[in-house]
Scaffold this motif. Structure first.
Motif, PDB file in Angstrom:
ATOM      1  N   THR A 246      -3.746   7.195  -6.040  1.00 33.86           N
ATOM      2  CA  THR A 246      -4.554   6.188  -6.711  1.00 33.86           C
ATOM      3  C   THR A 246      -3.613   5.404  -7.609  1.00 33.86           C
ATOM      4  O   THR A 246      -2.788   5.972  -8.307  1.00 33.86           O
ATOM      5  CB  THR A 246      -5.657   6.855  -7.554  1.00 33.86           C
ATOM      6  OG1 THR A 246      -6.514   7.572  -6.673  1.00 33.86           O
ATOM      7  CG2 THR A 246      -6.449   5.825  -8.330  1.00 33.86           C
TER       8      THR A 246
ATOM      9  N   ALA B 223      -7.057   5.160  -2.348  1.00 33.21           N
ATOM     10  CA  ALA B 223      -6.891   5.284  -0.899  1.00 33.21           C
ATOM     11  C   ALA B 223      -8.056   6.061  -0.310  1.00 33.21           C
ATOM     12  O   ALA B 223      -8.473   7.090  -0.845  1.00 33.21           O
ATOM     13  CB  ALA B 223      -5.574   5.974  -0.580  1.00 33.21           C
TER      14      ALA B 223
ATOM     15  N   TYR C  51      -9.141   1.109   1.455  1.00 33.60           N
ATOM     16  CA  TYR C  51      -8.968   1.269   0.012  1.00 33.60           C
ATOM     17  C   TYR C  51     -10.168   0.695  -0.712  1.00 33.60           C
ATOM     18  O   TYR C  51     -10.765  -0.274  -0.265  1.00 33.60           O
ATOM     19  CB  TYR C  51      -7.722   0.512  -0.472  1.00 33.60           C
ATOM     20  CG  TYR C  51      -6.447   1.066   0.084  1.00 33.60           C
ATOM     21  CD1 TYR C  51      -5.705   1.980  -0.639  1.00 33.60           C
ATOM     22  CD2 TYR C  51      -5.996   0.681   1.335  1.00 33.60           C
ATOM     23  CE1 TYR C  51      -4.536   2.505  -0.127  1.00 33.60           C
ATOM     24  CE2 TYR C  51      -4.832   1.201   1.862  1.00 33.60           C
ATOM     25  CZ  TYR C  51      -4.105   2.117   1.121  1.00 33.60           C
ATOM     26  OH  TYR C  51      -2.957   2.631   1.635  1.00 33.60           O
ATOM     27  N   ASP C  52     -10.496   1.305  -1.840  1.00 30.77           N
ATOM     28  CA  ASP C  52     -11.471   0.719  -2.750  1.00 30.77           C
ATOM     29  C   ASP C  52     -10.741   0.276  -4.001  1.00 30.77           C
ATOM     30  O   ASP C  52      -9.853   0.980  -4.496  1.00 30.77           O
ATOM     31  CB  ASP C  52     -12.548   1.740  -3.160  1.00 30.77           C
ATOM     32  CG  ASP C  52     -13.683   1.832  -2.161  1.00 30.77           C
ATOM     33  OD1 ASP C  52     -13.690   1.053  -1.189  1.00 30.77           O
ATOM     34  OD2 ASP C  52     -14.566   2.685  -2.361  1.00 30.77           O
TER      35      ASP C  52
ATOM     36  N   LEU D 176       0.796  -1.217   0.000  1.00 24.95           N
ATOM     37  CA  LEU D 176       0.000   0.000   0.000  1.00 24.95           C
ATOM     38  C   LEU D 176       0.831   1.269   0.000  1.00 24.95           C
ATOM     39  O   LEU D 176       1.884   1.336   0.603  1.00 24.95           O
ATOM     40  CB  LEU D 176      -0.914  -0.011   1.228  1.00 24.95           C
ATOM     41  CG  LEU D 176      -1.808  -1.240   1.323  1.00 24.95           C
ATOM     42  CD1 LEU D 176      -2.595  -1.201   2.623  1.00 24.95           C
ATOM     43  CD2 LEU D 176      -2.726  -1.314   0.138  1.00 24.95           C
TER      44      LEU D 176
ATOM     45  N   LYS E 181      -0.475   5.123   0.671  1.00 20.37           N
ATOM     46  CA  LYS E 181      -1.662   5.924   1.007  1.00 20.37           C
ATOM     47  C   LYS E 181      -1.788   7.213   0.195  1.00 20.37           C
ATOM     48  O   LYS E 181      -2.818   7.835   0.200  1.00 20.37           O
ATOM     49  CB  LYS E 181      -1.617   6.302   2.489  1.00 20.37           C
ATOM     50  CG  LYS E 181      -2.158   5.242   3.379  1.00 20.37           C
ATOM     51  CD  LYS E 181      -3.612   5.480   3.576  1.00 20.37           C
ATOM     52  CE  LYS E 181      -4.149   4.603   4.671  1.00 20.37           C
ATOM     53  NZ  LYS E 181      -5.548   4.384   4.569  1.00 20.37           N
TER      54      LYS E 181
ATOM     55  N   LEU F 204      -6.990   1.295  -7.663  1.00 17.30           N
ATOM     56  CA  LEU F 204      -6.953   1.173  -6.212  1.00 17.30           C
ATOM     57  C   LEU F 204      -6.902   2.587  -5.653  1.00 17.30           C
ATOM     58  O   LEU F 204      -5.976   3.344  -5.932  1.00 17.30           O
ATOM     59  CB  LEU F 204      -5.723   0.375  -5.789  1.00 17.30           C
ATOM     60  CG  LEU F 204      -5.584   0.044  -4.328  1.00 17.30           C
ATOM     61  CD1 LEU F 204      -6.727  -0.852  -3.886  1.00 17.30           C
ATOM     62  CD2 LEU F 204      -4.256  -0.637  -4.088  1.00 17.30           C
TER      63      LEU F 204
END
Length: 166
Positions: free
Chosen positions: A13, A50, A55-56, A8, A10, A48
């Motif tokens: 995108t 943040a 996350y979506d 990840l 943060k 993806l």
């Protein structure tokens, strides 16, 4: 086994595009499911994003699957394309969402530390995107098209001569 993990970041995108042509990689998904033995050429693509609490992942999953037709039982191979929205949430938020048992909770998964593990979402995506019933073609006539013409159309016809002793 984590079939696809993503570290990840943060701050941004991230666009993700991943294709798995090897059926063995697909069969290693967790949870283990015999349905996955029928999946080929799995492709996952999306963004993806943040969020404050996780996350979506928004995109599309496509794959080929070979299963018997639900009417005639002949093998049929189809390409399935399905939009996906998966929510990867921190454990506290996930616990609160999971108990709601709604559409949002059904597409939510817990964050695993600083990694997203896609095994369960991909498995669920395959299961939920299968057409029901799974037909070789829309106008499939079913088993009756292949049956002996002397057999009646009722599936219970063989039971007509059955007698029980009193």
């Amino acid at each position: 086994m984590a079939w696809l993990e993503f570290d990840l970041d943060k701050e941004k995108t991230t666009h993700l595009s991943q294709t798995y042509l090897d059926p063995e990689a697909i069969r290693c998904l967790e949870p283990e499911d015999a349905l996955l033995n029928s999946v080929y050429n799995l492709h996952l693509e999306g963004d993806l994003v943040a969020l404050r609490d996780g996350y979506d992942f928004v995109g599309e999953m496509s794959y080929e699957i070979e299963l018997p037709c639900d009417r005639c039982w002949e093998p049929s191979r189809k390409r399935i394309e399905a939009p996906i929205v998966w929510h990867f949430l921190d454990p506290k938020t996930y616990s609160a969402v999971e108990s709601r048992n709604d559409d949002y909770s059904l597409s939510s998964y817990p964050l695993q530390g600083r990694r997203l593990i896609f095994d369960e979402p991909i498995h669920d995506g395959i299961v939920f995107s299968l057409p029901q019933p799974f037909l070789c073609q829309e106008d499939c006539e079913g088993l009756s098209a292949y049956c002996d013409p002397t057999v009646t159309s009722s599936p219970f016809a063989a039971l007509e001569g059955l007698r029980f002793e009193e």
